[in-house]
Scaffold this motif. Structure first.
Motif, PDB file in Angstrom:
ATOM      1  N   ILE A  94       0.858  -1.193  -0.156  1.00 37.04           N
ATOM      2  CA  ILE A  94       0.051   0.185   0.091  1.00 37.04           C
ATOM      3  C   ILE A  94       0.874   1.283   0.053  1.00 37.04           C
ATOM      4  O   ILE A  94       1.463   1.432   1.056  1.00 37.04           O
ATOM      5  CB  ILE A  94      -0.905  -0.023   1.130  1.00 37.04           C
ATOM      6  N   ILE A 172      -2.534   5.176  -2.480  1.00 40.37           N
ATOM      7  CA  ILE A 172      -3.591   5.952  -1.886  1.00 40.37           C
ATOM      8  C   ILE A 172      -2.984   7.071  -1.417  1.00 40.37           C
ATOM      9  O   ILE A 172      -1.829   7.463  -0.749  1.00 40.37           O
ATOM     10  CB  ILE A 172      -4.148   5.001  -0.523  1.00 40.37           C
ATOM     11  N   ALA A 191      -6.360   3.623   4.496  1.00 40.80           N
ATOM     12  CA  ALA A 191      -5.324   2.879   3.725  1.00 40.80           C
ATOM     13  C   ALA A 191      -4.569   1.959   4.788  1.00 40.80           C
ATOM     14  O   ALA A 191      -4.099   0.914   4.611  1.00 40.80           O
ATOM     15  CB  ALA A 191      -4.377   3.948   3.164  1.00 40.80           C
TER      16      ALA A 191
END
Length: 271
Positions: A94, A172, A191
């Motif tokens: 991420i 993100i 996130a």
């Protein structure tokens, strides 16, 4: 045949553009954004008949990166990449990044050829900005409704499953709203919940300050941006109870780099 009045006016306006560009800060501001958004739309039109044959393939983003590199030169932006070794690894993670302007997309395209496989979270309203929104969807961009946080989180958790299987990175902007204030603002939790639920590492990416840009002053000068990728932050063994600590750890690391690189680019400019 003598030129028409319309042709004379058109030539006059064309010749006036470089003059206005040099003497009017406001004209320069709007012209650069016009070029930026215009190239984005043109790029989308060119890509549409290509990406439609491999829909939802995140590697479609690579096709647009070359054109956007040209766009960056046209509007006077130079990008310097640091820590790219953290982006090169073929693994799901991420990516969290600070969000200052729509120009962040240009910066993302600078690192896309390094990442190879990455997709992005964006608000669903962008989908309706055709042809850009349609092409973004065909490239695998994930649209969410930020007003429905539970539904958005469900979409992200579902996406994390195939991202992990296919080793795709997910980008993100945890601040949610873009704000060019010279600071990194508080992070939303989405996130980090996704990262912990999927046991994926957090990979912080920091854009130095957009000191050259001010919507209030209508100023868009030439500038340099340092994009720094920090070492990954593991979420292994963490639970939802650790979200706040994970956010604080990530944001503190990003703020330190943000202030250092922002000082660096602004000092070089002033000297």
């Amino acid at each position: 045949m003598a030129p028409s009045c319309f042709e004379v006016i058109l030539v006059g306006l064309f010749l006036l553009i470089p003059v206005l560009y040099e003497v009017s800060r406001t004209f320069r501001y709007y012209l650069k954004f016009f070029l930026y958004y215009g190239i984005a739309m043109l790029n989308s039109l060119i890509l549409l008949p290509i990406v439609v044959f491999r829909p939802k393939n995140v590697k479609n983003y690579l096709l647009g990166s070359a054109v956007f590199s040209i766009c960056a030169h046209l509007i006077g932006l130079r990008w310097e990449l640091r820590g790219t070794e953290h982006l090169e690894k073929e693994r799901a993670c991420i990516i969290v990044s600070n969000h200052q302007s729509s120009l962040d997309v240009l910066g993302m395209y600078q690192v896309w050829p390094i990442m190879q496989k990455c997709t992005v979270i964006a608000k669903k309203q962008i989908f309706y900005a055709w042809p850009f929104g349609l092409v973004a969807w065909l490239c695998g961009l994930i649209f969410i409704d930020k007003m429905q946080s539970d539904k958005a989180r469900s979409i992200l958790n579902s996406a994390a499953v195939y991202l992990k299987e296919d080793k795709i990175k997910l980008w993100i902007f945890p601040e949610g709203t873009r704000r060019n204030t010279g600071q990194i603002h508080s992070f939303k939790k989405g996130a980090f919940h996704v990262a912990i639920n999927a046991q994926l590492p957090i990979l912080p990416v920091v854009f130095s300050s957009y000191y050259f840009l001010s919507s209030k002053e209508k100023r868009f000068d030439a500038g340099r941006v340092i994009i720094t990728t920090l070492p990954p932050i593991s979420t292994e063994g963490l639970t939802s109870a650790d979200v706040e600590d994970l956010i604080e750890k990530t944001r503190n690391a990003m703020m330190e780099v943000f202030h250092a690189t922002s000082h660096e680019v602004q000092s070089n400019t002033s000297s």
